[in-house]
Design an enzyme around this catalytic site. Structure first.
Site, PDB file in Angstrom:
ATOM      1  N   SER A  77       0.851  -1.144   0.049  1.00  0.00           N
ATOM      2  CA  SER A  77       0.010  -0.060   0.235  1.00  0.00           C
ATOM      3  C   SER A  77       0.968   1.244  -0.168  1.00  0.00           C
ATOM      4  O   SER A  77       0.298   2.169  -0.142  1.00  0.00           O
ATOM      5  CB  SER A  77      -1.012  -0.130   1.147  1.00  0.00           C
ATOM      6  OG  SER A  77      -1.725  -0.986   0.725  1.00  0.00           O
ATOM      7  N   VAL A 130       1.666  -3.937   3.798  1.00  0.00           N
ATOM      8  CA  VAL A 130       1.710  -4.781   4.548  1.00  0.00           C
ATOM      9  C   VAL A 130       2.353  -5.707   4.238  1.00  0.00           C
ATOM     10  O   VAL A 130       2.414  -6.568   4.974  1.00  0.00           O
ATOM     11  CB  VAL A 130      -0.045  -5.574   4.413  1.00  0.00           C
ATOM     12  CG1 VAL A 130      -1.830  -4.988   4.368  1.00  0.00           C
ATOM     13  CG2 VAL A 130      -0.036  -5.765   2.299  1.00  0.00           C
ATOM     14  N   TYR A 151      -5.047   4.713   7.719  1.00  0.00           N
ATOM     15  CA  TYR A 151      -6.808   3.914   7.795  1.00  0.00           C
ATOM     16  C   TYR A 151      -6.973   4.136   9.294  1.00  0.00           C
ATOM     17  O   TYR A 151      -7.316   5.493  10.024  1.00  0.00           O
ATOM     18  CB  TYR A 151      -5.844   2.571   7.894  1.00  0.00           C
ATOM     19  CG  TYR A 151      -5.867   2.005   6.544  1.00  0.00           C
ATOM     20  CD1 TYR A 151      -5.663   2.181   5.198  1.00  0.00           C
ATOM     21  CD2 TYR A 151      -4.352   1.184   6.871  1.00  0.00           C
ATOM     22  CE1 TYR A 151      -5.268   1.681   4.393  1.00  0.00           C
ATOM     23  CE2 TYR A 151      -3.286   0.833   5.905  1.00  0.00           C
ATOM     24  CZ  TYR A 151      -3.423   1.268   4.651  1.00  0.00           C
ATOM     25  OH  TYR A 151      -2.964   0.750   3.724  1.00  0.00           O
TER      26      TYR A 151
HETATM   27  N1  GLN Z   1      -1.865  -5.231  -1.618  1.00  0.00           N
HETATM   28  C1  GLN Z   1      -1.660  -5.452  -0.666  1.00  0.00           C
HETATM   29  C2  GLN Z   1      -3.893  -4.988  -0.683  1.00  0.00           C
HETATM   30  O1  GLN Z   1      -4.192  -4.264  -1.507  1.00  0.00           O
HETATM   31  C3  GLN Z   1      -2.069  -3.597  -0.140  1.00  0.00           C
HETATM   32  C4  GLN Z   1      -2.477  -3.550   1.249  1.00  0.00           C
HETATM   33  C5  GLN Z   1      -2.181  -2.349   2.786  1.00  0.00           C
HETATM   34  O2  GLN Z   1      -0.114  -2.645   2.424  1.00  0.00           O
HETATM   35  N2  GLN Z   1      -1.872  -2.636   3.060  1.00  0.00           N
HETATM   36  O3  GLN Z   1      -4.112  -5.694   0.405  1.00  0.00           O
END
Ligand code: GLN
Length: 429
Positions: free
Chosen positions: A64, A261, A243
């Site tokens: 993300s 993540v 978030y």
């Molecule tokens: N590729 C991940 C998703 O879309 C990215 C999420 C994240 O890093 N918070 O779920």
């Protein structure tokens, strides 16, 4: 002498190393295999210096953290109106993968949650770009932010696609509202590929420093996006980047930030530095546990909270005195530092309150490092009003910090490189 900064970073890492709470992201099988011991912190200054400690070159997927950069590319490629039409800027206070859209329009609330990020991905490149063209733009754009060519981790990409039901559902909802105009599956594939770009903590710090530096990569010198785009991106990062932990972050850390993540975390402090940390164990919000703890430490140790700023105005007038006497007397306001609204107001006040009998006034800008647009207009208005009172106004400006000074409407200034050039001043010094 050895710089104390890498030592400080190493010490900060030693404070969090014992914290083994949280777990690597489980919903992308390939991420669950990450080595949880990996740990790094990097600072990149806006003038191109990079300091780091720990596994600064260990590769991991950006996830993300790609979102603010791809949002920046969309804004630069399609313009603000076209992007705002399809993605809002309101914090959602929800999890990153929440399936939420504005009830009437179907617009995602902001570009930091998946719905908004998938849409932003679809808005990169010129209108009508095909999926490959969009992807090429995303890779070259993010590479320009990092200052080196980035590549996708195909196995992480494939692993996430096998389980991308939620993002696909979001894609189909966006398509049903005509927010996406292309095949949603293809757009989600592109978005997932963007999330699978491999970076290191060092790359992320330089990318963050490019935001902190108004869109110019401090290492390569390349302008990656225009500065109004950066203002927009940093604003959205500061309200939506973390978030459902955004409020805690804004109060505790106060640095526009974005987490991923895979365990990466960046912060961009405008005008100062880009910071990146890497540690794969995540808290329930999906933010790196040790990363959050490191940022809290950095912010308080080094006074990096955005709401904690020095009193800029107080120091702008370095001295205010009269040189010479009688007809030759010159009132000299010696200014210094960076001048913005509050500093310029201080100069206005000095001029209003102290310029009396002197028929000549000099604003000495020799020690001024920057003047923003409003400060420039205010200083020129001071010059214009002093001229209308029948005074001669001089700008001592050896470095042309205030180029083409035209006070307009009856105002006049004489630019000199040195105060001694103002007749009569040098004689009695
Ligand atoms: N590729 C991940 C998703 O879309 C990215 C999420 C994240 O890093 N918070 O779920």
């Amino acid at each position: 002498m050895r710089s104390p900064i890498p030592d400080y970073l190493a010490e900060a890492l030693s404070h969090v190393v014992s914290n083994t709470s949280g777990a690597p992201a489980g919903y992308i099988p390939e991420l669950a295999t990450a080595d949880p011991r990996c740990l790094a912190a990097v600072f990149a200054t806006v003038d191109g210096e990079v300091y780091g400690a720990g596994d600064v070159d260990a590769p991991f997927t950006i996830q993300s953290i790609s979102k603010p950069f791809v949002y920046a590319l969309a804004l630069a490629d399609r313009g603000f109106d076209a992007v705002l039409d399809k993605v809002g800027v309101e914090p959602s206070g929800e999890a990153f993968n929440e399936i939420s859209l504005e009830p009437d329009s179907g617009r995602p609330l902001n570009p930091m949650i998946n719905a908004g990020a998938i849409t932003a991905h679809s808005l990169t490149g010129p209108e009508g770009a095909d999926p490959a063209g969009r992807m090429a733009r995303v890779v070259s754009g993010l590479s320009a932010f990092a200052g080196r060519r980035l590549e996708t981790d195909e196995s992480v990409w494939a692993s996430e696609m096998e389980h991308a039901h939620r993002n696909l559902a979001i894609g189909h909802m966006l398509r049903s509202h005509d927010i996406l105009t292309d095949d949603p599956h293809t757009v989600v594939e592109g978005y997932t590929r963007q999330c699978s770009l491999l970076v290191s903590a060092r790359d992320l710090a330089v990318m963050a420093a490019t935001l902190a530096n108004g869109g110019v990569n401090p290492s390569s010198g390349e302008r990656v996006v225009p500065s109004p785009v950066v203002r927009q991106v940093l604003s959205v990062m500061s309200t939506c980047g973390m978030y459902d932990a955004a409020g805690d972050w804004a109060t505790q850390v106060g640095i526009p930030a974005k987490s991923g993540v895979a365990g990466g975390l960046i912060g961009a402090l405008p005008g100062q530095i880009g910071i990146a940390t890497f540690s794969p164990r995540l808290d329930p919000h999906g933010n790196s546990v040790r990363g959050v703890s490191l940022f809290e430490r950095f912010s308080s140790d080094m006074g990096l909270h955005l709401m904690e700023v020095p009193p800029a105005a107080r120091a702008v007038v370095r001295s205010n005195h009269v040189v010479g006497a009688g007809q030759d007397a010159v009132r000299v306001l010696q200014l210094q530092g960076g001048i913005r609204f509050a500093g310029a107001e201080r100069v206005v006040r000095e001029a209003v309150e102290t310029v009396r009998a002197e028929s000549r006034v000099a604003l000495d800008l020799t020690m001024v490092s920057s003047i923003d647009d409003v400060a420039r207009r205010m200083l020129l208005e001071v010059a214009r009003r002093l001229t209308l009172e029948g005074r001669h106004v001089y700008l001592v400006d050896p470095d042309s910090i205030l180029p083409d000074p035209d006070p307009g409407d009856g105002g006049q200034v004489v630019v000199v490189a040195d105060l001694d050039e103002v007749a009569g001043v040098g004689d009695d010094r």
